[in-house]
Design an enzyme around this catalytic site. Structure first.
Site, PDB file in Angstrom:
ATOM      1  N   ILE A 164      51.406   1.619 119.207  1.00  0.00           N
ATOM      2  CA  ILE A 164      50.220   1.635 118.338  1.00  0.00           C
ATOM      3  C   ILE A 164      50.626   1.436 116.868  1.00  0.00           C
ATOM      4  CG2 ILE A 164      48.302   3.064 117.500  1.00  0.00           C
ATOM      5  CD1 ILE A 164      48.339   4.401 120.353  1.00  0.00           C
ATOM      6  N   THR A 198      45.096   9.469 114.020  1.00  0.00           N
ATOM      7  CA  THR A 198      44.479   9.145 115.314  1.00  0.00           C
ATOM      8  C   THR A 198      45.422   9.531 116.454  1.00  0.00           C
ATOM      9  OG1 THR A 198      45.327   6.875 115.257  1.00  0.00           O
ATOM     10  CG2 THR A 198      43.106   7.203 114.391  1.00  0.00           C
ATOM     11  N   SER A 199      46.421  10.376 116.163  1.00  0.00           N
ATOM     12  CA  SER A 199      47.417  10.680 117.211  1.00  0.00           C
ATOM     13  C   SER A 199      47.121  11.985 117.923  1.00  0.00           C
ATOM     14  CB  SER A 199      48.822  10.679 116.622  1.00  0.00           C
ATOM     15  OG  SER A 199      49.250   9.346 116.491  1.00  0.00           O
ATOM     16  N   ARG A 200      47.547  13.100 117.359  1.00  0.00           N
ATOM     17  CA  ARG A 200      47.247  14.414 117.933  1.00  0.00           C
ATOM     18  C   ARG A 200      46.968  15.365 116.775  1.00  0.00           C
ATOM     19  NH1 ARG A 200      46.247  12.083 121.785  1.00  0.00           N
ATOM     20  NH2 ARG A 200      47.077  12.247 123.904  1.00  0.00           N
ATOM     21  N   ASP A 234      40.595  11.245 114.027  1.00  0.00           N
ATOM     22  CA  ASP A 234      39.999  11.060 115.359  1.00  0.00           C
ATOM     23  C   ASP A 234      40.393  12.223 116.265  1.00  0.00           C
ATOM     24  OD1 ASP A 234      38.532   9.432 117.304  1.00  0.00           O
ATOM     25  OD2 ASP A 234      40.471   9.195 118.305  1.00  0.00           O
ATOM     26  N   GLU A 244      40.537  20.793 118.930  1.00  0.00           N
ATOM     27  CA  GLU A 244      39.433  19.965 119.461  1.00  0.00           C
ATOM     28  C   GLU A 244      39.023  20.364 120.869  1.00  0.00           C
ATOM     29  OE1 GLU A 244      41.416  16.078 119.281  1.00  0.00           O
ATOM     30  OE2 GLU A 244      41.341  15.971 121.452  1.00  0.00           O
ATOM     31  N   HIS A 295      37.784  11.870 119.021  1.00  0.00           N
ATOM     32  CA  HIS A 295      38.794  11.362 119.964  1.00  0.00           C
ATOM     33  C   HIS A 295      38.242  10.149 120.739  1.00  0.00           C
ATOM     34  CE1 HIS A 295      42.721  12.832 121.951  1.00  0.00           C
ATOM     35  NE2 HIS A 295      42.595  11.532 122.148  1.00  0.00           N
ATOM     36  N   GLN A 296      37.797   9.163 119.982  1.00  0.00           N
ATOM     37  CA  GLN A 296      37.232   7.972 120.618  1.00  0.00           C
ATOM     38  C   GLN A 296      38.071   6.717 120.371  1.00  0.00           C
ATOM     39  OE1 GLN A 296      33.458   7.660 118.000  1.00  0.00           O
ATOM     40  NE2 GLN A 296      34.045   5.521 118.241  1.00  0.00           N
ATOM     41  N   ALA A 297      39.259   6.897 119.753  1.00  0.00           N
ATOM     42  CA  ALA A 297      40.036   5.698 119.397  1.00  0.00           C
ATOM     43  C   ALA A 297      40.393   4.872 120.627  1.00  0.00           C
ATOM     44  CB  ALA A 297      41.302   6.098 118.639  1.00  0.00           C
TER      45      ALA A 297
HETATM   46  P1  NAI Z   1      54.781   5.223 121.732  1.00  0.00           P
HETATM   47  O1  NAI Z   1      55.530   6.143 122.640  1.00  0.00           O
HETATM   48  O2  NAI Z   1      54.783   3.765 121.999  1.00  0.00           O
HETATM   49  O3  NAI Z   1      55.323   5.426 120.222  1.00  0.00           O
HETATM   50  C1  NAI Z   1      55.467   6.681 119.636  1.00  0.00           C
HETATM   51  C2  NAI Z   1      56.561   6.565 118.578  1.00  0.00           C
HETATM   52  O4  NAI Z   1      56.607   7.786 117.838  1.00  0.00           O
HETATM   53  C3  NAI Z   1      57.973   6.360 119.173  1.00  0.00           C
HETATM   54  O5  NAI Z   1      58.555   5.212 118.604  1.00  0.00           O
HETATM   55  C4  NAI Z   1      58.714   7.625 118.778  1.00  0.00           C
HETATM   56  O6  NAI Z   1      60.097   7.417 118.527  1.00  0.00           O
HETATM   57  C5  NAI Z   1      57.977   8.038 117.520  1.00  0.00           C
HETATM   58  N1  NAI Z   1      58.158   9.416 117.110  1.00  0.00           N
HETATM   59  C6  NAI Z   1      58.300  10.521 117.890  1.00  0.00           C
HETATM   60  N2  NAI Z   1      58.421  11.619 117.114  1.00  0.00           N
HETATM   61  C7  NAI Z   1      58.345  11.196 115.827  1.00  0.00           C
HETATM   62  C8  NAI Z   1      58.405  11.859 114.581  1.00  0.00           C
HETATM   63  N3  NAI Z   1      58.546  13.191 114.494  1.00  0.00           N
HETATM   64  N4  NAI Z   1      58.304  11.110 113.447  1.00  0.00           N
HETATM   65  C9  NAI Z   1      58.154   9.762 113.518  1.00  0.00           C
HETATM   66  N5  NAI Z   1      58.087   9.090 114.683  1.00  0.00           N
HETATM   67  C10 NAI Z   1      58.176   9.796 115.826  1.00  0.00           C
HETATM   68  O7  NAI Z   1      53.304   5.808 121.669  1.00  0.00           O
HETATM   69  P2  NAI Z   1      51.955   5.024 121.309  1.00  0.00           P
HETATM   70  O8  NAI Z   1      51.404   4.408 122.537  1.00  0.00           O
HETATM   71  O9  NAI Z   1      52.168   4.195 120.100  1.00  0.00           O
HETATM   72  O10 NAI Z   1      50.993   6.259 120.956  1.00  0.00           O
HETATM   73  C11 NAI Z   1      51.217   7.069 119.806  1.00  0.00           C
HETATM   74  C12 NAI Z   1      50.340   8.288 119.888  1.00  0.00           C
HETATM   75  O11 NAI Z   1      48.964   7.924 119.772  1.00  0.00           O
HETATM   76  C13 NAI Z   1      50.385   9.025 121.252  1.00  0.00           C
HETATM   77  O12 NAI Z   1      51.492   9.863 121.342  1.00  0.00           O
HETATM   78  C14 NAI Z   1      49.101   9.797 121.237  1.00  0.00           C
HETATM   79  O13 NAI Z   1      49.324  11.049 120.634  1.00  0.00           O
HETATM   80  C15 NAI Z   1      48.193   8.954 120.335  1.00  0.00           C
HETATM   81  N6  NAI Z   1      47.078   8.380 121.086  1.00  0.00           N
HETATM   82  C16 NAI Z   1      45.798   8.660 120.657  1.00  0.00           C
HETATM   83  C17 NAI Z   1      44.709   8.153 121.311  1.00  0.00           C
HETATM   84  C18 NAI Z   1      43.314   8.396 120.828  1.00  0.00           C
HETATM   85  O14 NAI Z   1      42.333   8.060 121.537  1.00  0.00           O
HETATM   86  N7  NAI Z   1      43.106   8.967 119.642  1.00  0.00           N
HETATM   87  C19 NAI Z   1      44.874   7.326 122.515  1.00  0.00           C
HETATM   88  C20 NAI Z   1      46.255   7.028 122.850  1.00  0.00           C
HETATM   89  C21 NAI Z   1      47.311   7.563 122.159  1.00  0.00           C
END
Ligand code: NAI
Length: 329
Positions: free
Chosen positions: A154, A231-233, A257, A262, A294-296
């Protein structure tokens, strides 16, 4: 495989039925997974849960007692599952590692553009016949510096889109993504990213090591008036520290988001209820805060992807061999 699908909404039912119903018997439950509702999985071999179904040790024990041997997550994140307890109980866990990173990245941009140009306020004003522009001033993204924390699937897309707007992109991640470097992004230490960025966007998973990554200390290093997006956690931000930074003006605009508490709020219509969360209520009072629930992830393509991978995970579980998307403790 007979599977109890917790936290079912009409959209889950539609996409999961289309993808999985031929191969697996799905029992759709509107309840979230909790101590009481776990019993509804009786007679099933697997349970399927979403992000706010807390699969802690007690709930997993409840499921194991019913004979549940597999847990299919409809999410990429697995911070809501006690993996050690699942392993002890012999429950295998699989996730949906990627569905549509574009869905989340595009929503992130929607939030950045909306909060910067005050679209949420302008929409209401115009409908009310108020065409004054005071209070709606934004800034050009072009020429600004954007800091991306987490450059996986992302974060890399968000970086590329922001570069398209003419932003300089700073990156921070323990693992360098060569595609981001090839795109012209620069990896810098977290402190430098916080100090130099006009926009800070979070795209890393929540882990034991980064709970409240953005706390009072991190906020004190940011530029005055920074635009912060998450938009992560939710628990990547210390929400109380964020509120203090909004009051002082350190944060100029905030778009969320996700929210650290939540669980009791999101994904349901609570418009007729009294809001019991005072911290969330305070966030809602700021004109420069925009929150979505949480709709992203919520696009047609993403729901199809979640359903397709969930089917593969259930296929793997039922065969009993290797599970491609297994999450191990
Ligand atoms: P991904 O696994 O492809 O990338 C996550 C990156 O974060 C990795 O490169 C990892 O090395 C890095 N990382 C881990 N700890 C870190 C830190 N302390 N500082 C900096 N970088 C760090 O995951 P993706 O698919 O890109 O998703 C990212 C996040 O988005 C998910 O973990 C999830 O929390 C969130 N998400 C939110 C959604 C939503 O609807 N709001 C839907 C899907 C994911």
């Amino acid at each position: 495989m007979k599977t109890a699908v917790f936290s079912t909404h009409t959209y889950d039912r539609e996409f999961l039925t289309a993808e999985c119903a031929e191969a697996h018997e799905l029992v759709f439950l509107e309840h979230r997974l909790d101590h009481m509702s776990a019993a509804l999985a009786a007679g099933c071999e697997a349970a399927c849960i979403f992000v706010n179904d807390l699969a802690d040790a007690a709930r997993l024990q409840g499921l194991a007692r019913l004979g549940i041997r597999a847990l299919a997550l409809r999410s990429a994140g697995f911070n809501h599952v006690n993996l050690a307890a699942a392993a002890q109980l012999g429950i295998r866990v699989a996730r949906v590692p990627a569905y549509s990173p574009h869905a989340v990245a595009e929503h992130t941009l929607a939030l950045i553009l909306a909060i910067n140009r005050k679209i949420h306020r302008a929409y209401n004003r115009v409908r009310d016949g108020n065409f004054a522009l005071d209070g709606l001033l934004g800034f050009d993204l072009h020429g600004k510096t954007a800091g991306i924390i987490g450059t996986g699937k992302i974060g890399a897309i968000v970086a590329r889109i922001l570069q398209g707007f003419g932003c300089e992109v700073l990156l921070h991640d323990p693992i360098v993504n060569p595609a981001c470097v090839a795109q012209g992004g620069s990896y810098v230490p977290l402190g430098a990213l916080l100090e130099r960025s006009h926009i800070v966007s979070l795209h890393c998973p929540l882990t034991a090591g980064n709970h409240h990554l953005v706390d009072a200390r991190a906020l004190s290093r940011m530029r005055d008036g920074v635009l912060l997006v998450n938009t992560s956690r939710g628990a990547l931000l210390d929400t109380r520290a964020v509120i203090a930074a909004l009051k002082s003006g350190r944060i100029g605009a905030l778009a969320l988001d996700v929210y650290e508490e939540e669980g009791p709020l999101f994904f349901e219509d609570r418009s007729a209820e009294v809001l019991g969360d005072d911290v969330f209520a305070r966030l809602l009072t700021f004109p420069n805060v925009l929150i979505t629930g949480h709709q992203a992830f919520f696009t047609r393509e993403a729901l199809q992807g979640i359903a397709r991978t969930t089917r593969r995970n259930l296929d793997d579980f039922s065969r009993g061999g290797a599970v491609a998307n297994e999450v191990l403790a």
